[in-house]
Design an enzyme around this catalytic site. Structure first.
Site, PDB file in Angstrom:
ATOM      1  N   GLU A 291      61.454  65.519  11.107  1.00 46.40           N
ATOM      2  CA  GLU A 291      62.918  65.601  10.568  1.00 46.40           C
ATOM      3  C   GLU A 291      63.890  64.206  11.215  1.00 46.40           C
ATOM      4  OE1 GLU A 291      64.627  67.904   8.455  1.00 46.40           O
ATOM      5  OE2 GLU A 291      62.325  68.488   7.882  1.00 46.40           O
TER       6      GLU A 291
ATOM      7  N   ASP B 297      70.071  63.765  -0.942  1.00 46.87           N
ATOM      8  CA  ASP B 297      69.076  64.452  -1.606  1.00 46.87           C
ATOM      9  C   ASP B 297      69.805  65.476  -2.356  1.00 46.87           C
ATOM     10  OD1 ASP B 297      70.407  65.927   0.390  1.00 46.87           O
ATOM     11  OD2 ASP B 297      68.523  66.792   1.356  1.00 46.87           O
TER      12      ASP B 297
ATOM     13  N   THR C  22      73.823  66.948   5.797  1.00 44.53           N
ATOM     14  CA  THR C  22      72.499  67.532   6.492  1.00 44.53           C
ATOM     15  C   THR C  22      72.888  67.141   7.950  1.00 44.53           C
ATOM     16  OG1 THR C  22      70.996  67.224   4.549  1.00 44.53           O
ATOM     17  CG2 THR C  22      70.307  67.565   6.973  1.00 44.53           C
TER      18      THR C  22
END
Length: 281
Positions: free
Chosen positions: A66, A84, A89
């Site tokens: 990640e 995305d 995020t």
């Protein structure tokens, strides 16, 4: 506060290295690896992934995929929009402003510490949930997130939400299926990326695809055979979304451990993700 159950639909998290994956050619699906010297039975005797030392390994493995780093604790402050469609995020497990888990995290933090630096963003987080919008968050939300990440109470909130929504359900299901430490980790990594909703690529449906091909140890099946079936199903799910077309976190990480018969996820561990090499001694 009212927490969503872990079976709420949640779009998959996309790796921070997505842009590199998309720029390069998609990797071909890895061949099915049949360990020649792996145990043909269950990994009885393995400690659970919830053992503190194994959990630390799990955090490092996920962070390598990640965040391209083994230093998972450095990710409390991480935040960016990776393009995305899920908004911001952030944090140790990729909480997203567009998928509800970031909202739940900030709500928990605020329940525990009213008036914190992120509390003022709760109305905006409710508004942008389900979208990639930054309305009400820009320009200072990233800066304030990084400031909050210095607070041990916010770090603990991230830990607790990670465990409640992702880690604990994955480990529980893995133990129920009779899987050892590696198998429990394959479940955890899948639920981190895909969530546990009703969509075809969710964790529960990846598991269903695997169960159509093989039985887990708890049903009398061979652990290695079942885990290969699960990873096949996982690769299929990843390839349904262009952002996940690089499947190295399976091909050159989890399958490597499985091929070596390391069902207890014992160190030393050597693997690659996106071509980068990692080692845990």
């Amino acid at each position: 506060m009212s927490h969503p159950s872990s079976d709420l639909p949640r779009p998959a998290l996309t790796s921070r290295r997505t842009v590199l994956a998309l720029l390069g050619a998609s990797l071909a699906a890895a061949p099915l690896l049949r360990p020649s010297h792996a145990s043909a039975t269950t990994a009885a005797g393995c400690v659970g992934l919830d053992d503190p030392a194994k959990k630390e390994i799990a955090m490092q493995l996920v962070s390598s995929a990640e965040n391209s780093s083994l230093d998972w604790k450095a990710q409390y402050k991480y935040i960016e929009d990776i393009g995305d469609g899920r908004g911001y995020t952030a944090g140790i497990i990729g909480f997203c402003s567009g998928t509800g888990d970031m909202l739940e995290l900030v709500q928990l933090y605020t329940d525990r510490k009213p008036g914190n630096v992120l509390a003022k963003y709760l109305p905006a987080l409710r508004q942008v949930n389900g979208s990639d919008s930054h309305d009400g968050l820009d320009p200072n939300f990233p800066k304030d997130w990084r400031k909050a990440a210095q607070d041990s109470a916010f770090q603990q909130a991230q830990n607790d939400e990670r465990d409640r929504v992702y880690f604990n359900p994955a480990v529980k299901q893995g133990k129920t299926d009779g899987l050892g430490t590696l198998g429990q980790f394959t479940y955890y990594d899948a639920i981190v990326m895909h969530g546990d909703g009703d969509d075809p690529t969710s964790f529960r449906n990846i598991r269903k695809r695997a169960l159509n091909k093989a039985e887990p140890p708890a049903q009398g099946g061979d652990e290695v055979t079942y885990l290969n079936a699960f990873l096949d199903a996982r690769v299929w799910a990843m390839k349904q979304e262009e952002a996940h077309s690089d499947t190295t976190r399976v091909d050159t990480e989890q399958r490597v451990f499985l091929r070596k018969g390391n069902l207890c996820l014992n160190t030393p561990l050597d693997w690659k993700v996106y071509g980068d090499s990692y080692h845990i001694g």
